[in-house]
Design a protein around this motif. Structure first.
Motif, PDB file in Angstrom:
ATOM      1  N   GLU A   2      13.083   2.523  35.000  1.00  0.00           N
ATOM      2  CA  GLU A   2      12.929   2.077  36.385  1.00  0.00           C
ATOM      3  C   GLU A   2      11.750   2.754  37.068  1.00  0.00           C
ATOM      4  OE1 GLU A   2      15.728   3.636  39.032  1.00  0.00           O
ATOM      5  OE2 GLU A   2      16.488   5.141  37.660  1.00  0.00           O
ATOM      6  N   SER A   5       7.785   1.047  37.262  1.00  0.00           N
ATOM      7  CA  SER A   5       7.355   0.062  38.249  1.00  0.00           C
ATOM      8  C   SER A   5       7.406   0.642  39.660  1.00  0.00           C
ATOM      9  CB  SER A   5       8.225  -1.179  38.153  1.00  0.00           C
ATOM     10  OG  SER A   5       9.570  -0.796  38.064  1.00  0.00           O
ATOM     11  N   ALA A   6       8.362   1.565  39.882  1.00  0.00           N
ATOM     12  CA  ALA A   6       8.462   2.159  41.209  1.00  0.00           C
ATOM     13  C   ALA A   6       7.177   2.900  41.558  1.00  0.00           C
ATOM     14  CB  ALA A   6       9.652   3.106  41.273  1.00  0.00           C
ATOM     15  N   LYS A  10       4.216   1.916  44.928  1.00  0.00           N
ATOM     16  CA  LYS A  10       3.957   2.820  46.035  1.00  0.00           C
ATOM     17  C   LYS A  10       2.476   2.934  46.365  1.00  0.00           C
ATOM     18  CE  LYS A  10       7.341   5.761  44.794  1.00  0.00           C
ATOM     19  NZ  LYS A  10       7.378   6.875  43.895  1.00  0.00           N
ATOM     20  N   THR A  12       0.535   5.067  45.288  1.00  0.00           N
ATOM     21  CA  THR A  12       0.063   6.368  44.849  1.00  0.00           C
ATOM     22  C   THR A  12       0.473   6.542  43.402  1.00  0.00           C
ATOM     23  OG1 THR A  12       2.106   7.463  45.455  1.00  0.00           O
ATOM     24  CG2 THR A  12       0.404   7.334  47.131  1.00  0.00           C
ATOM     25  N   THR A  13      -0.292   7.342  42.682  1.00  0.00           N
ATOM     26  CA  THR A  13       0.015   7.510  41.276  1.00  0.00           C
ATOM     27  C   THR A  13       0.420   8.938  41.008  1.00  0.00           C
ATOM     28  OG1 THR A  13      -1.871   6.062  40.998  1.00  0.00           O
ATOM     29  CG2 THR A  13      -0.802   6.841  39.014  1.00  0.00           C
ATOM     30  N   HIS A  14       1.478   9.067  40.268  1.00  0.00           N
ATOM     31  CA  HIS A  14       1.919  10.390  39.874  1.00  0.00           C
ATOM     32  C   HIS A  14       0.870  10.990  38.939  1.00  0.00           C
ATOM     33  CE1 HIS A  14       4.366  13.532  38.129  1.00  0.00           C
ATOM     34  NE2 HIS A  14       5.163  13.397  39.168  1.00  0.00           N
ATOM     35  N   PRO A  15       0.571  12.282  39.107  1.00  0.00           N
ATOM     36  CA  PRO A  15      -0.456  12.884  38.245  1.00  0.00           C
ATOM     37  C   PRO A  15      -0.151  12.777  36.753  1.00  0.00           C
ATOM     38  CG  PRO A  15       0.651  14.537  39.635  1.00  0.00           C
ATOM     39  CD  PRO A  15       1.005  13.199  40.165  1.00  0.00           C
ATOM     40  N   HIS A 224      19.630  10.277  36.932  1.00  0.00           N
ATOM     41  CA  HIS A 224      19.772  10.444  38.378  1.00  0.00           C
ATOM     42  C   HIS A 224      20.434  11.778  38.718  1.00  0.00           C
ATOM     43  CE1 HIS A 224      21.122   9.800  42.450  1.00  0.00           C
ATOM     44  NE2 HIS A 224      22.374   9.920  42.050  1.00  0.00           N
ATOM     45  N   ARG A 227      18.175  14.741  38.011  1.00  0.00           N
ATOM     46  CA  ARG A 227      17.091  14.861  39.000  1.00  0.00           C
ATOM     47  C   ARG A 227      17.579  15.565  40.260  1.00  0.00           C
ATOM     48  NH1 ARG A 227      12.739  11.244  39.481  1.00  0.00           N
ATOM     49  NH2 ARG A 227      13.351  10.868  41.616  1.00  0.00           N
ATOM     50  N   ASN A 285       9.305  17.459  33.762  1.00  0.00           N
ATOM     51  CA  ASN A 285      10.749  17.632  33.684  1.00  0.00           C
ATOM     52  C   ASN A 285      11.546  16.475  34.279  1.00  0.00           C
ATOM     53  OD1 ASN A 285      12.925  19.046  32.878  1.00  0.00           O
ATOM     54  ND2 ASN A 285      12.848  20.582  34.504  1.00  0.00           N
ATOM     55  N   ASP A 286      10.865  15.403  34.682  1.00  0.00           N
ATOM     56  CA  ASP A 286      11.567  14.293  35.314  1.00  0.00           C
ATOM     57  C   ASP A 286      12.443  13.571  34.290  1.00  0.00           C
ATOM     58  OD1 ASP A 286      12.428  12.019  36.574  1.00  0.00           O
ATOM     59  OD2 ASP A 286      10.517  11.630  37.563  1.00  0.00           O
ATOM     60  N   ALA A 287      13.763  13.646  34.503  1.00  0.00           N
ATOM     61  CA  ALA A 287      14.704  13.128  33.511  1.00  0.00           C
ATOM     62  C   ALA A 287      14.534  11.633  33.252  1.00  0.00           C
ATOM     63  CB  ALA A 287      16.140  13.418  33.949  1.00  0.00           C
TER      64      ALA A 287
END
Lengths: 346, 261
Positions: A2, A5-6, A10, A12-15, A224, A227, A285-287
């Motif tokens: 998920e 696409s989220a 937005k 903005t782009t996560h590094p 979830h 996190r 570390n984002d699950a």
């Protein structure tokens, strides 16, 4: 999943976004490659036409018997074991907030193992069907025990490892006593204890596939919870999150995953430690990303390691657990030394 | 609003907090001051439901905190505890998104309302330019603003802050205090904070609560509270007080024993 696409919507782009996508793609490709390699590698080799003839057209030739009856169930079980161990490791590390938590190191696997061994030795007839459940009871009991013994206003990293190691030692002693007491029946348990998927066939696959699917589906819900818990218990609670319930679910799930792996492959260590650790260094570390990547990575490692373990040392077949420990032991030391150096400089 | 009624909290054999009555008024900035171990943070943590009182009740909008659903409290009352974990890797943007947690079901995407609140929280804390930076790459002051932005994203009307300026240099301390003032004056947030710096507390608060040995020693406006006798009784120091817009104090010397027993 998920998250992909989220991120785009937005603006903005996560590094780490690109790295994450690339790593996931590479893992999928790597896994496909490893499976292909594992199908073809072995003492007996075939051409791809022989193989396709054998498997698809149901001809009873050598290729069919070897690939269909021996290699395929073994590969599929390798995939399940790899996925379960790596997921179990990532979840445990998240919930205990300790990068060294691994079902093998802190005794969760041996907890599963001691119950499974008891069943195999003392009630060999019932073991076939109830082995995964017995292993789960052992794994879950051990995890809870470690968790409560090391919980003191938050589970400290040191305590978890120390408690885990102590429990691991205790269980090891119980295992040894069992084997001495029932020394006549040990032969059947021995290969299982060193961790391998050498003799597995379709019956073992059927035994675990249902549990594995349930556990893997449940893992989609774990991200979830992991996190929110990553913010720390207090902040999670202040955000209205039910911290204790989350943690209980995650512990239950990681025990189930470890138990599935143990019930079919015995004590294979280090997959749950090494895979999430390497991936965490690359993709963070984002699950939402770490869990799927770990699952793929674990499957890749076990498939590849098993293929190597049964071909490289021909005519001996090394159990994949032994092979992984040879790789994993030095890696574990490397992590510890690197961590020490980091602490020394900062 | 928040009302503490007859609460007590047994922290250890030696320390017990007792507050018979403390009412938070809408739209005020209330600072809790007092020496170390006087129960400032304990009181704040009780108000923020991190701990439950041993006896007595804390009411939010007339209903005891224990009867509220966790998410419903989080929509009305946000708290920033002292955050010591600097290994948290989220980017500023991700952290602030967590502030929407009580408002949304976890599998749902952020709504346009969520987006709007997040943008506002980043804007008011001046963190827009940092939103894609990981927290680990921020300075102490920036990191504190990021965490405050997360609590703001909860869009609550009460904000509890536990020593929001600790470990910050003086410029960043004032930055945080100015932010608190803006939030209070422009956006109507009611703020309760624990502060170590009494002059800052005086400068930025409408009301001061002075804690001593787990009891509320004084409760009133800065002008009422900032008296030489209070410093003598509570902190055991002699001070000289200067009156300008708000009273400020300059510590002179400790007075032998008294006060802090």
């Amino acid at each position: 999943m998920e998250g992909l696409s989220a991120q785009e919507s937005k603006g903005t782009t996560h590094p780490l976004f690109r790295k994450r996508v690339i790593v996931l793609i590479l893992l999928v490709l790597g896994l496909l490659g490893a499976v292909c390699y594992a199908v073809f590698a072995g003492p007996v080799s075939f051409t791809s036409t022989e193989l396709i003839d054998g498997v698809l057209h149901q001809q009873d030739n050598m290729a069919k018997r070897i690939v269909w009856d021996l290699r395929l169930p073994r590969i599929l079980i390798g995939l399940i074991v790899g996925i379960c161990l790596a997921l179990s490791g990532s979840i445990l590390q998240g919930v205990m907030r300790n990068p060294l938590s691994d079902p093998g190191i802190i005794g969760v696997s041996s907890g599963a193992g001691v119950i499974a061994t008891t069943m195999l030795i003392i009630f060999p007839t019932t073991a076939a069907t109830f082995l995964p459940i017995g292993a789960f009871v052992g794994a879950f009991g051990t995890t809870l025990l470690i968790y409560f013994l090391s919980w003191n206003q938050g589970a400290s990293s040191h305590r978890i490892i120390l408690v885990g190691v102590a429990i691991n030692a205790l269980i090891g002693a119980i295992l040894s006593s069992l084997m001495l007491l029932f020394s006549d029946r040990v032969q059947s348990v021995l290969p299982w204890l060193s961790g391998g998927i050498g003799g597995v066939g379709w019956s073992q696959f059927q035994m675990v596939v249902g549990y594995a699917l349930i556990a893997i589906v449940l893992s989609f819900f774990a991200a979830h919870h992991l996190r929110v818990l990553s913010l720390g218990d207090e902040v999670a609670k202040l955000l209205g999150h039910r911290v204790e319930r989350s943690r209980f679910f995650l512990i239950l799930l990681s025990s189930l995953l470890a138990a599935i792996a143990v019930s079919v492959s015995g004590l294979i260590g280090f997959v749950g430690l090494v895979i999430p650790h390497i991936l965490r260094m690359i993709i963070g570390n984002d699950a939402r990303y770490l869990l799927p990547a770990s699952a793929l990575g674990g499957a890749l490692l076990v498939t590849l390691a098993d293929a190597f373990a049964r071909t490289w040392f021909d005519p001996i077949e090394l159990p994949v657990g032994v092979f992984l420990s040879i790789l994993g032991g030095p890696f574990f030391l490397f992590i510890l030394l690197k961590g020490m150096r980091k602490n020394a400089t900062s | 609003m928040l009302l503490a009624k007859e609460i007590s909290y047994q922290h250890s054999q030696r320390f017990q907090l007792q507050v018979p009555h403390l009412q938070l008024k809408q739209g005020e900035i209330l600072s809790i001051i007092g020496p170390n171990g006087s129960g400032k943070s304990t009181l704040l943590r009780l108000l923020g439901r991190l701990w439950n009182p041993t006896s007595g009740q804390i009411l939010l909008d007339g209903v005891p905190l224990s009867q509220w659903d966790g998410c419903e409290i989080a929509k009305r009352l946000a708290m920033l505890p002292q955050v010591h974990d600097h290994s948290i890797e989220w980017t500023v943007r991700e952290l602030v998104e967590f502030g929407r947690h009580p408002h949304k079901t976890w599998y749902k995407r952020l709504s346009s309302e969520d987006e709007k609140v997040i943008r506002w929280a980043l804007e008011v804390t001046k963190m827009e330019d940092f939103q894609d930076r990981p927290l680990t790459a921020l300075s102490g002051g920036e990191r504190q603003r990021a965490w405050i932005a997360m609590t703001l994203a909860q869009s609550s009307n009460i904000l509890l802050l536990d020593e929001p300026t600790t470990y910050l240099d003086i410029a960043h301390q004032l930055e945080v205090m100015e932010l608190v003032k803006t939030l209070n004056q422009e956006f109507g947030l009611t703020v309760v904070m624990v502060l170590h710096d009494i002059n800052q507390a005086t400068l930025y608060s409408d009301r001061l609560v002075v804690m001593k040995n787990g009891r509320v020693h004084m409760d009133g406006s800065p002008e009422e509270v900032i008296q030489p006798s209070m410093f003598q009784d509570v902190f055991g120091i002699e001070v000289s007080i200067q009156h300008s817009d708000k009273p400020t104090f300059i510590p002179m010397r400790t007075c032998c024993d008294q006060g802090r027993k």
